[in-house]
Scaffold this motif. Structure first.
Motif, PDB file in Angstrom:
ATOM      1  N   GLY A 225       0.963  -1.100   0.008  1.00 35.65           N
ATOM      2  CA  GLY A 225       0.380  -0.309   0.232  1.00 35.65           C
ATOM      3  C   GLY A 225       0.642   1.059   0.169  1.00 35.65           C
ATOM      4  N   PHE A 226      -0.167   2.532   0.705  1.00 35.46           N
ATOM      5  CA  PHE A 226       0.597   3.806   0.239  1.00 35.46           C
ATOM      6  C   PHE A 226       0.442   4.402   1.435  1.00 35.46           C
ATOM      7  N   VAL A 227       1.740   5.672   1.819  1.00 34.55           N
ATOM      8  CA  VAL A 227       1.207   5.914   2.626  1.00 34.55           C
ATOM      9  C   VAL A 227       0.717   7.978   2.265  1.00 34.55           C
ATOM     10  N   LEU A 228       0.087   8.578   2.227  1.00 33.45           N
ATOM     11  CA  LEU A 228      -0.650   9.773   1.832  1.00 33.45           C
ATOM     12  C   LEU A 228      -0.623  10.476   3.026  1.00 33.45           C
ATOM     13  N   LYS A 229       0.605  11.697   2.518  1.00 39.44           N
ATOM     14  CA  LYS A 229       0.752  12.805   3.757  1.00 39.44           C
ATOM     15  C   LYS A 229       0.361  14.033   3.373  1.00 39.44           C
ATOM     16  N   VAL A 230       0.386  14.509   4.505  1.00 36.38           N
ATOM     17  CA  VAL A 230      -0.497  16.316   3.425  1.00 36.38           C
ATOM     18  C   VAL A 230       0.815  16.820   4.779  1.00 36.38           C
ATOM     19  N   TRP A 231       1.356  17.329   4.686  1.00 37.25           N
ATOM     20  CA  TRP A 231       2.469  18.324   4.925  1.00 37.25           C
ATOM     21  C   TRP A 231       1.484  19.837   5.836  1.00 37.25           C
ATOM     22  N   PRO A 232       2.858  20.218   6.338  1.00 40.51           N
ATOM     23  CA  PRO A 232       2.221  21.824   6.925  1.00 40.51           C
ATOM     24  C   PRO A 232       2.336  22.734   5.926  1.00 40.51           C
ATOM     25  N   ALA A 233       1.164  23.677   6.239  1.00 39.56           N
ATOM     26  CA  ALA A 233       0.468  25.130   5.366  1.00 39.56           C
ATOM     27  C   ALA A 233       2.567  25.912   4.312  1.00 39.56           C
ATOM     28  N   VAL A 234       2.435  25.897   3.015  1.00 36.46           N
ATOM     29  CA  VAL A 234       3.397  27.370   3.077  1.00 36.46           C
ATOM     30  C   VAL A 234       2.877  28.652   3.025  1.00 36.46           C
ATOM     31  N   GLY A 235       3.210  29.105   4.224  1.00 35.76           N
ATOM     32  CA  GLY A 235       3.417  30.635   4.110  1.00 35.76           C
ATOM     33  C   GLY A 235       3.664  31.481   2.850  1.00 35.76           C
ATOM     34  N   LEU A 236       2.956  32.295   2.909  1.00 41.46           N
ATOM     35  CA  LEU A 236       3.384  33.187   1.103  1.00 41.46           C
ATOM     36  C   LEU A 236       3.511  34.599   1.521  1.00 41.46           C
ATOM     37  N   PRO A 237       4.454  35.054   0.768  1.00 39.85           N
ATOM     38  CA  PRO A 237       4.116  36.576   0.678  1.00 39.85           C
ATOM     39  C   PRO A 237       2.687  37.593   0.968  1.00 39.85           C
ATOM     40  N   GLU A 238       2.552  38.701   1.152  1.00 41.71           N
ATOM     41  CA  GLU A 238       0.944  38.885   0.508  1.00 41.71           C
ATOM     42  C   GLU A 238       0.535  39.589  -0.703  1.00 41.71           C
ATOM     43  N   SER A 239       1.846  39.951  -0.915  1.00 37.98           N
ATOM     44  CA  SER A 239       1.139  40.819  -2.200  1.00 37.98           C
ATOM     45  C   SER A 239       2.345  40.096  -4.045  1.00 37.98           C
ATOM     46  N   ALA A 240       1.930  40.466  -4.799  1.00 41.59           N
ATOM     47  CA  ALA A 240       2.324  39.422  -6.131  1.00 41.59           C
ATOM     48  C   ALA A 240       3.535  40.000  -7.026  1.00 41.59           C
ATOM     49  N   ASP A 241       4.049  41.179  -6.293  1.00 39.15           N
ATOM     50  CA  ASP A 241       5.390  41.438  -7.703  1.00 39.15           C
ATOM     51  C   ASP A 241       6.459  40.543  -7.618  1.00 39.15           C
ATOM     52  N   LYS A 242       7.186  41.399  -8.838  1.00 41.69           N
ATOM     53  CA  LYS A 242       8.132  40.151  -8.783  1.00 41.69           C
ATOM     54  C   LYS A 242       9.101  39.610  -7.890  1.00 41.69           C
ATOM     55  N   SER A 243       9.236  40.298  -7.247  1.00 46.01           N
ATOM     56  CA  SER A 243      10.447  40.289  -6.099  1.00 46.01           C
ATOM     57  C   SER A 243       9.644  38.641  -4.742  1.00 46.01           C
ATOM     58  N   ASP A 244       8.317  39.346  -4.570  1.00 43.16           N
ATOM     59  CA  ASP A 244       7.411  38.443  -3.971  1.00 43.16           C
ATOM     60  C   ASP A 244       6.902  36.820  -4.926  1.00 43.16           C
ATOM     61  N   MET A 245       7.114  37.698  -6.443  1.00 46.33           N
ATOM     62  CA  MET A 245       6.517  35.881  -6.636  1.00 46.33           C
ATOM     63  C   MET A 245       7.727  35.365  -6.756  1.00 46.33           C
ATOM     64  N   LEU A 246       9.128  35.472  -6.866  1.00 48.61           N
ATOM     65  CA  LEU A 246      10.126  34.853  -6.616  1.00 48.61           C
ATOM     66  C   LEU A 246      10.556  33.997  -5.509  1.00 48.61           C
ATOM     67  N   ASP A 247      10.008  34.954  -3.981  1.00 48.00           N
ATOM     68  CA  ASP A 247      10.105  34.595  -2.758  1.00 48.00           C
ATOM     69  C   ASP A 247       9.167  33.303  -3.079  1.00 48.00           C
ATOM     70  N   ALA A 248       7.965  33.408  -2.934  1.00 51.29           N
ATOM     71  CA  ALA A 248       6.511  32.893  -3.138  1.00 51.29           C
ATOM     72  C   ALA A 248       7.658  31.973  -3.509  1.00 51.29           C
TER      73      ALA A 248
END
Length: 282
Positions: A225-248
């Motif tokens: 069989g298999f083990v399906l594992k959901v990991w803790p959420a990934v936190g992201l920056p609050e905006s979507a400009d170019k620098s934050d996109m690379l960070d995300a």
């Protein structure tokens, strides 16, 4: 090939995995390019080859189990041989009312993962890039589209549907370690080396507020069989400009790295992760 896959779908999983292990080693023995890339990727991750060596056979087992997964009767649960871990992360994510983005790497049984997630938390919309061979693309479309799982091609219409799905506080799923076409990614570090990485998951999360949840589906030995594992959420920056996109995108890659390091014996080390992206319009 359809009839061969159909025939193999009746085989016990343990027998398919045994056959797949041999297939994995056969590919390893005949392809110098594959061996070279495999070893280079393992070294880039800073791992001794011995830890990744079992992944040679596991790559074959992934292929061998596809008939079983693709031709599973609609009445048969995908969770029969699956142990689920980390469900609390999913419950917390849906409580936010913004939808959930499940993502993972080419590791373990990444074909089973969306099926199991759809049965647990569906309906789920999954995006994929169709195979180039017509017979395989047709087989993929038929086998992957299930009651609680909608698969859409990587196109503008598919991306719009994913936005709509998240807006309805539902879930989407995608593999984030595949190299996207030129213009659909950014160069971000992956195990210390720049790799062209898709921005789709980050853009969906930043624009919708959906929660990013890493997922792995580890294959147990001897067809157990298999083990399906959901990991803790990934936190992201609050905006979507170019620098934050690379960070995300970098944070998403770091989550993928953590999964790979937890099960180096099941990652597809032969995948050309650091290749130059191809030109393609969506």
């Amino acid at each position: 090939m359809y009839y061969l896959f159909r025939f193999l779908s009746f085989w016990p999983l343990r027998l398919l995995h045994a056959l797949g292990g041999l297939l994995g080693w056969l590919v390893w023995s005949v392809s110098l390019n594959y061996r070279t890339r495999f070893r280079a990727n393992v070294a880039q991750a800073g791992l001794p080859f011995a830890l990744a060596r079992p992944a040679i056979a596991e790559a074959g087992r992934f292929v061998a189990e596809l008939p079983k997964l693709w031709f599973r009767p609609a009445s048969q649960s995908s969770l029969t041989d699956v142990c689920v871990q980390g469900q609390q992360h999913v419950e917390q994510a849906f409580a936010g009312g913004k939808g959930v983005i499940f993502f993972g790497p080419h590791c373990g049984s990444f074909e089973l993962g969306p099926q199991a997630l759809a049965e647990l938390y569906g309906p789920i919309t999954a995006i994929y890039r169709p195979a180039r061979k017509p017979w395989l693309a047709k087989l993929e479309a038929i086998a992957r589209d299930r009651a609680q799982l909608t698969v859409v091609p990587a196109s503008l219409s598919g991306i719009r549907l994913m936005h709509k799905t998240l807006k309805a506080n539902r879930a989407v799923a995608l593999l984030t370690d595949q190299v996207p076409p030129l213009g659909m990614g950014v160069w971000a570090p992956f195990f210390g080396q720049a790799a062209y990485t898709m921005t789709l998951a980050a853009r969906l999360a930043l624009q919708s507020g959906a929660v990013l949840l890493p997922v792995s589906c580890e294959r147990r030995p001897k067809g157990q069989g298999f083990v399906l594992k959901v990991w803790p959420a990934v936190g992201l920056p609050e905006s979507a400009d170019k620098s934050d996109m690379l960070d995300a995108v970098t944070r998403i890659n770091q989550a993928i790295e953590a999964i790979v390091l937890s099960q180096p014996d099941q990652y597809l080390w032969g995948y050309a992760r650091y290749k130059t992206p191809r030109k393609e319009t969506v």
